[in-house]
Design a protein around this motif. Structure first.
Motif, PDB file in Angstrom:
ATOM      1  N   UNK A  77       0.821  -1.217   0.000  1.00 34.23           N
ATOM      2  CA  UNK A  77       0.000   0.000   0.000  1.00 34.23           C
ATOM      3  C   UNK A  77       0.854   1.265   0.000  1.00 34.23           C
ATOM      4  N   UNK A  78       2.055   1.203   0.587  1.00 29.90           N
ATOM      5  CA  UNK A  78       2.967   2.344   0.523  1.00 29.90           C
ATOM      6  C   UNK A  78       3.393   2.575  -0.927  1.00 29.90           C
ATOM      7  N   UNK A  79       3.731   1.491  -1.638  1.00 27.69           N
ATOM      8  CA  UNK A  79       4.084   1.617  -3.062  1.00 27.69           C
ATOM      9  C   UNK A  79       2.911   2.155  -3.875  1.00 27.69           C
ATOM     10  N   UNK A  80       1.705   1.774  -3.491  1.00 29.10           N
ATOM     11  CA  UNK A  80       0.504   2.244  -4.172  1.00 29.10           C
ATOM     12  C   UNK A  80       0.234   3.717  -3.855  1.00 29.10           C
ATOM     13  N   UNK A  81       0.888   4.220  -2.794  1.00 29.43           N
ATOM     14  CA  UNK A  81       0.761   5.630  -2.427  1.00 29.43           C
ATOM     15  C   UNK A  81      -0.409   5.943  -1.528  1.00 29.43           C
ATOM     16  N   UNK A  82      -0.909   4.941  -0.814  1.00 29.88           N
ATOM     17  CA  UNK A  82      -2.106   5.208  -0.007  1.00 29.88           C
ATOM     18  C   UNK A  82      -2.056   4.616   1.392  1.00 29.88           C
ATOM     19  N   UNK A  83      -0.894   4.271   1.927  1.00 32.44           N
ATOM     20  CA  UNK A  83      -0.870   3.582   3.221  1.00 32.44           C
ATOM     21  C   UNK A  83      -1.122   4.512   4.398  1.00 32.44           C
ATOM     22  N   UNK A  84      -1.960   4.038   5.312  1.00 34.03           N
ATOM     23  CA  UNK A  84      -2.071   4.585   6.664  1.00 34.03           C
ATOM     24  C   UNK A  84      -2.625   3.469   7.537  1.00 34.03           C
ATOM     25  N   UNK A  85      -2.306   3.511   8.812  1.00 39.42           N
ATOM     26  CA  UNK A  85      -2.762   2.469   9.744  1.00 39.42           C
ATOM     27  C   UNK A  85      -4.280   2.361   9.790  1.00 39.42           C
ATOM     28  N   UNK A  86      -4.974   3.482   9.579  1.00 42.78           N
ATOM     29  CA  UNK A  86      -6.431   3.459   9.679  1.00 42.78           C
ATOM     30  C   UNK A  86      -7.132   3.458   8.313  1.00 42.78           C
ATOM     31  N   UNK A  87      -6.365   3.164   7.248  1.00 39.67           N
ATOM     32  CA  UNK A  87      -6.980   3.115   5.914  1.00 39.67           C
ATOM     33  C   UNK A  87      -8.013   2.006   5.853  1.00 39.67           C
ATOM     34  N   UNK A  88      -9.051   2.237   5.047  1.00 40.51           N
ATOM     35  CA  UNK A  88     -10.079   1.226   4.892  1.00 40.51           C
ATOM     36  C   UNK A  88      -9.712   0.275   3.756  1.00 40.51           C
ATOM     37  N   UNK A  89      -9.914  -1.004   4.023  1.00 38.73           N
ATOM     38  CA  UNK A  89      -9.663  -2.056   3.044  1.00 38.73           C
ATOM     39  C   UNK A  89     -10.968  -2.766   2.721  1.00 38.73           C
ATOM     40  N   UNK A  90     -11.044  -3.282   1.516  1.00 36.67           N
ATOM     41  CA  UNK A  90     -12.131  -4.186   1.155  1.00 36.67           C
ATOM     42  C   UNK A  90     -11.548  -5.590   1.281  1.00 36.67           C
ATOM     43  N   UNK A  91     -12.022  -6.317   2.266  1.00 32.61           N
ATOM     44  CA  UNK A  91     -11.554  -7.682   2.521  1.00 32.61           C
ATOM     45  C   UNK A  91     -12.500  -8.646   1.826  1.00 32.61           C
ATOM     46  N   UNK A  92     -11.942  -9.464   0.939  1.00 33.71           N
ATOM     47  CA  UNK A  92     -12.738 -10.395   0.144  1.00 33.71           C
ATOM     48  C   UNK A  92     -12.386 -11.835   0.497  1.00 33.71           C
ATOM     49  N   UNK A  93     -13.393 -12.692   0.487  1.00 35.90           N
ATOM     50  CA  UNK A  93     -13.163 -14.126   0.584  1.00 35.90           C
ATOM     51  C   UNK A  93     -13.774 -14.762  -0.654  1.00 35.90           C
ATOM     52  N   UNK A  94     -13.118 -15.820  -1.148  1.00 41.00           N
ATOM     53  CA  UNK A  94     -13.553 -16.433  -2.398  1.00 41.00           C
ATOM     54  C   UNK A  94     -13.411 -17.942  -2.335  1.00 41.00           C
TER      55      UNK A  94
END
Length: 136
Positions: free
Chosen positions: A113-130
């Motif tokens: 996420x740091x490489x993607x340019x958007x990291x923070x400890x409180x960032x929201x993620x979409x967690x997927x299960x498949x």
């Protein structure tokens, strides 16, 4: 061997993509999916909001290895929002990477996420299960 176009005819609306940020990682993660070790993934909410056709529960995805060869088809069975800092051991294990620990998950996803340019400890993620619906 089935082509992406043939698979999209069988699974209308399916997206085809690699998981990971390098061809080597894409092949490694595709193999973990085939072995049943990797049953989950996540991405930043920001990237999902920018996606022209974001995944939704019940959608199919064609997983490609590092050489863009289809290896399997998965079906998304659950999605939820979770902050980076709230990801737990169980989800880290479902991601199936490294030593399956939360520490490994945090280190590698912070790097991504740091490489993607958007990291923070409180960032929201979409967690997927498949689940895998077809091995190619």
């Amino acid at each position: 061997m089935r082509t992406v176009d043939e698979l999209k005819m069988k699974y209308p609306g399916a997206n085809a993509w690699q998981i990971g940020d390098s061809p080597e990682l894409a092949s490694e993660l595709a193999d973990l999916i085939l072995k049943g070790i990797k049953t989950a993934s996540c991405g930043s909410l920001t990237s999902y909001q920018q996606d022209e056709s974001p995944p939704k529960i019940g959608s199919y995805n064609i997983i490609l290895d590092g050489q863009d060869v289809p290896v399997c088809v998965i079906r998304l069975v659950s999605m939820r929002l979770v902050r980076f800092c709230d990801v737990n051991d169980a989800f880290a294990r479902k991601e199936g990477e490294g030593d399956l620990s939360l520490a490994y998950w945090r280190r590698e996803h912070q790097r991504f996420f740091t490489q993607e340019g958007c990291f923070s400890e409180d960032m929201e993620l979409v967690a997927e299960e498949f689940e895998v619906v077809e091995v190619l």
